[in-house]
Every structure is written in C-alpha cells, then in structure tokens.
Scaffold this motif. Structure first.
Motif, PDB file in Angstrom:
ATOM      1  N   LEU A 263     -46.562  51.413 -28.323  1.00 49.04           N
ATOM      2  CA  LEU A 263     -45.795  50.313 -28.918  1.00 49.04           C
ATOM      3  C   LEU A 263     -44.944  50.759 -30.095  1.00 49.04           C
ATOM      4  O   LEU A 263     -43.962  50.095 -30.429  1.00 49.04           O
ATOM      5  CB  LEU A 263     -46.733  49.177 -29.341  1.00 49.04           C
ATOM      6  N   THR A 268     -40.612  47.180 -32.299  1.00 53.29           N
ATOM      7  CA  THR A 268     -40.866  45.819 -32.792  1.00 53.29           C
ATOM      8  C   THR A 268     -42.262  45.669 -33.366  1.00 53.29           C
ATOM      9  O   THR A 268     -42.602  44.619 -33.894  1.00 53.29           O
ATOM     10  CB  THR A 268     -40.707  44.792 -31.656  1.00 53.29           C
ATOM     11  N   VAL A 269     -43.082  46.723 -33.213  1.00 53.21           N
ATOM     12  CA  VAL A 269     -44.442  46.674 -33.757  1.00 53.21           C
ATOM     13  C   VAL A 269     -44.552  47.751 -34.838  1.00 53.21           C
ATOM     14  O   VAL A 269     -44.226  48.916 -34.590  1.00 53.21           O
ATOM     15  CB  VAL A 269     -45.497  46.914 -32.656  1.00 53.21           C
ATOM     16  N   GLY A 283     -51.753  47.356 -36.810  1.00 53.34           N
ATOM     17  CA  GLY A 283     -50.490  47.231 -36.081  1.00 53.34           C
ATOM     18  C   GLY A 283     -50.157  45.754 -35.963  1.00 53.34           C
ATOM     19  O   GLY A 283     -51.030  44.943 -35.662  1.00 53.34           O
ATOM     20  N   PHE A 284     -48.904  45.421 -36.229  1.00 55.79           N
ATOM     21  CA  PHE A 284     -48.490  44.025 -36.013  1.00 55.79           C
ATOM     22  C   PHE A 284     -47.013  43.985 -35.679  1.00 55.79           C
ATOM     23  O   PHE A 284     -46.214  44.720 -36.255  1.00 55.79           O
ATOM     24  CB  PHE A 284     -48.741  43.136 -37.234  1.00 55.79           C
ATOM     25  N   GLY A 285     -46.675  43.097 -34.762  1.00 54.31           N
ATOM     26  CA  GLY A 285     -45.265  42.899 -34.440  1.00 54.31           C
ATOM     27  C   GLY A 285     -45.137  41.867 -33.350  1.00 54.31           C
ATOM     28  O   GLY A 285     -46.048  41.090 -33.092  1.00 54.31           O
ATOM     29  N   ARG A 286     -43.965  41.879 -32.703  1.00 53.11           N
ATOM     30  CA  ARG A 286     -43.701  40.911 -31.635  1.00 53.11           C
ATOM     31  C   ARG A 286     -43.349  41.687 -30.382  1.00 53.11           C
ATOM     32  O   ARG A 286     -42.626  42.687 -30.467  1.00 53.11           O
ATOM     33  CB  ARG A 286     -42.521  40.026 -32.031  1.00 53.11           C
ATOM     34  N   ILE A 287     -43.865  41.226 -29.247  1.00 51.25           N
ATOM     35  CA  ILE A 287     -43.585  41.940 -28.004  1.00 51.25           C
ATOM     36  C   ILE A 287     -43.193  40.956 -26.898  1.00 51.25           C
ATOM     37  O   ILE A 287     -43.558  39.778 -26.947  1.00 51.25           O
ATOM     38  CB  ILE A 287     -44.776  42.808 -27.534  1.00 51.25           C
ATOM     39  N   PHE A 294     -48.258  40.229 -31.718  1.00 53.93           N
ATOM     40  CA  PHE A 294     -49.150  41.288 -31.230  1.00 53.93           C
ATOM     41  C   PHE A 294     -49.923  41.875 -32.412  1.00 53.93           C
ATOM     42  O   PHE A 294     -49.319  42.271 -33.409  1.00 53.93           O
ATOM     43  CB  PHE A 294     -48.330  42.398 -30.566  1.00 53.93           C
TER      44      PHE A 294
END
Ligand code: AMP
Ligand code: MG
Length: 407
Positions: A263, A268-269, A283-287, A294
C-alpha cells in the motif's frame, strides 16, 4: 513522530455518520434513528381490561359487600384478541380477560378475585368505581404524537416502542461494516494444527470482537500471507462490503512488511510513527474507488488492540453517529508505579475496581506487546502522558475504561 492526538485528528478527518437507510426494526437496534417516528393509532388502540374478571355497570354493583354480594347473569366471555359481540345491558355482565376490548355498556371491571368466578352467573363481593381496571385508548400515546425523535440511539425499549406503534422498519444510520484481515505468513487459522514456526491468528478474532463491541458489523476475512499481490487481491475483493478496512501486521520496517510494501506504493496510505506505547507504527489512508478508510495496525496483539481502541473505535462510533466516540476516562488511585518511555503516551494494562466508593487501578501483567494473556486480564488502560516517565504509587491517574465485565 506524530502525537496520538495528531494521528487521531488525521483518522477522523472527513469521517461523519453514515447515510440513513431503511432498516428492519431489529437491524436498527443499536443504531441512530434518522426520522421522527409518529404514532398513527392510539396506544392502547382501544379501551381494554387490565384484569381477568367481569365487565359490569358500576351502578349495578354499588351495594355489593362481602356479606351482601350482588349476583349478576353472565351473558358471555370475551378473550384477548376477540371482537366483542356483546354489549352489557343493565343488570347483566360479561366475563372478560386481560387485554380484551371493553364491551359497550360496561363502565368498570371487577377482578375475578372479588367474585365466586361463576360462569353462568357471578356473585360479586365489592363495589367498583367507574373506570376501574380499564386501560383507556390513547392513555399512553395519542395518534399524531412523535414517540421517538430523529437522533435517538435505539436500545431495546425504543425498538419495542417502534414495534408497538406498528412499524417493522425505520430510517436509521446503519452500522459501519468493517473488514478485518490478518497479515503474516506465520499465521494459522485457530483450530488448525500448528506446524513449526507458526502461530494461531489471534488478531482477526480480537479485532472482529472489538469492532462488534464498538457497534460495527465486522467481517473476519482471516489470514493473508506476506505477499503483496495476495494482499492487494484480497483488498480488492473485500472493498465492496467495507466502510472501513483494518489489517494487522506488516507495517514496520522489516523485509517482509507486506502492508507497507503493497500500500505504500499507492501513495494514499501513509505509514507513520506515532508517539505511543504500544502501537508505534501506524498505517492509515484511503483506498479504492470509494476512498474507504484503511487502517494498517501493528501485528503484536496488544499493539493491534490498543491501536484499535485509540484510533479505529472513534471512527466507527462517529460513523454510527453516537457519542461519546472515545472510551470514558476516569481518575483513579494507582496502587503500584507505572513507567513510560519519554515522549510517548503509554497505555498500560490495568484492572479498575471500586473500593470504598472510589476508583482504584492496579497494573496487570508485563508491558510486552505480545503478552495477550495479560491483556485479557485487563479491563482498563492506565494512561501515562507524553511528558511523564513514571506514575508513582498512590498518585491519581487517568484510566481509560474498556468493556465492563466481572472478574
Ligand atoms: P509484524 O508487525 O507483522 O512484524 O508482527 C509483529 C508480531 O506480531 C510478530 O511476532 C507476529 O508474529 C505477531 N503477529 C502478527 N499478526 C498476528 C496475528 N494475527 N495474531 C497473532 N500474532 C500476530
Ligand atoms: Mg508480519
């Protein structure tokens, strides 16, 4: 390094309650109502008996006493659920059951305990006032009343009221759906034989249960090996049913840290170090096409759980639309000292209890983030602030309460 508060602000950015849906009444349990529910008929719907007894005219039994009972012919029986063919003429009565509609003409109900319980005729030993033991139509709710307002968190009694007004579905904010995956080529599904070098996958069960406790619908997908292609395939399969995706493992700096490998490339993460203990790598973001939030949580079970409580649970609660989104924090007397690395917020496992009406907290187990047994013996986290390296015994400290249960 990011602070816990900064990371929490990052994960909550842009998160709001999910859009309302028509839910069946039981699916709406635990959800937030998104419409006003109005009664369209009175509650109770009709005048009915509150007792098993006899429907009479009060004037006919005005002289009744134990020594001078009044005897009346019984013209019929009315059970709950039946529609009465009878009306009560002067000098007559009808045997009636609890919940049965009051027959026309009757103005009071005599409980069977005051009578000889006769079937053809009945002897009544006491007078009764008009209206006694009658539940009047609309005395609980009159038609047109808003019985539940939009924004109400629906518990068992509110679900009962929805049913009582005759609704089988309501507009409510749905529970968020969370997909939970464990990464690690060392993992084996619980219940399967362990071979050398393998361990049971504890995290997907732990996080699924925690997500359910938070009010989410949790899908435990299970294990994905440390292979970026397989992880991406699994995510692609699962995104369709996810409002949130949570993985554990593979977010550190190791050679096979699969979540980061797969990712990190998407861009995006983000993989950050958060100043907390346990749970530093996050880990953090948008998928995916819907920009689904996420979370790539660390793999050690204690780290994964602390991260869930501190970051994921607030997101799920915000999606549900309920407050507060964080666990309640109380002040408690600490009975043994707790240490913490400088600059980090430590969440130490503790047992919170009430002694002499005051909260007392005791550290439990070690501090290793692989120690899942001591985690299961805790009902709270003792929170050590970033600028503190030691909480002394007998000091008053902040304690985050987890799910309440008895020891
Ligand atoms: P990782 O972050 O993938 O390097 O994992 C850190 C540690 O947590 C390793 O010792 C893993 O074996 C362990 N671990 C990772 N995932 C799980 C899991 N699902 N259940 C139990 N332990 C795990
Ligand atoms: Mg791993």
């Amino acid at each position: 390094m990011k602070t816990v508060d900064e990371h929490l602000a990052t994960v909550l950015a842009g998160i709001g309650p999910l859009s309302p849906l028509e839910l069946t009444m039981l699916d709406a349990h635990g959800c937030v109502l998104a419409e006003d529910v109005t009664a369209t008929h009175p509650l109770p719907p009709f005048d009915n008996s509150a007792m098993d007894g006899y429907a009479v005219r009060a004037a006919d039994i005005a002289t009744a006493t134990a020594s001078t009972p009044v005897t009346l012919p019984v013209v019929g029986d009315i059970a709950a659920g039946s529609v009465t063919p009878y009306s009560v003429q002067p000098g007559l009565c009808v045997r009636i059951m609890t919940g049965a509609p009051l027959p026309p003409g009757a103005d009071t109900v005599v409980p069977q305990e005051w009578t000889d319980e006769g079937l053809a005729q009945v002897s009544i030993r006491a007078a009764a006032s008009v209206g006694q033991h009658i539940r009047r139509a609309g005395e609980d709710v009159v038609p047109g009343t808003v019985v539940l307002t939009s924004g109400t968190h629906l518990g068992a009694t509110q679900i009962g009221l929805i049913a009582a007004v005759g609704r089988d579905r309501v507009l409510a904010r749905p529970r968020p759906r969370v997909v939970i995956l464990s990464t690690g080529s060392e993992l084996v599904d619980p219940g399967q034989p362990l071979t050398p070098g393998k361990i049971p996958d504890a995290n997907s069960a732990l996080l699924t249960a925690a997500a359910q406790e938070a009010g989410a619908i949790a899908y435990r997908v299970g294990i994905v090996p440390d292979d970026p292609r397989q992880l991406l395939d699994a995510l692609e399969d699962q995104l369709i049913r996810a409002d949130v995706v949570v993985t554990s493992g593979g977010v550190s700096v190791g050679a096979y840290d699969v979540v980061k490998d797969a990712l990190g490339r998407l861009g995006t993460v983000a993989f950050d170090k958060v100043a907390m203990q346990p749970g530093m790598p996050q880990g953090f973001g948008r998928i995916g096409p819907d920009q689904t939030p996420f979370f790539g949580l660390p793999g050690n079970p204690v780290s994964a759980y602390v991260s869930f409580e501190v970051f994921v649970r607030p997101v799920l609660r915000r999606m549900l639309g309920v407050e507060p989104i964080t666990r309640p924090t109380v002040r408690a007397r600490l009975v043994e000292p707790v240490g913490s690395p400088p600059g980090k917020r430590t969440f130490a496992r503790g047992w919170l209890s009430v002694e002499h009406g005051k909260y007392v907290v005791r550290p439990v187990g070690g501090s290793g983030s692989h120690l899942i047994a001591s985690l299961s013996g805790a009902n709270a986290f003792i929170v050590v602030p970033e600028d503190v390296t030691q909480l002394d015994a007998e000091s008053t400290v902040d304690v985050m309460m987890l799910e309440r249960r008895q020891r």
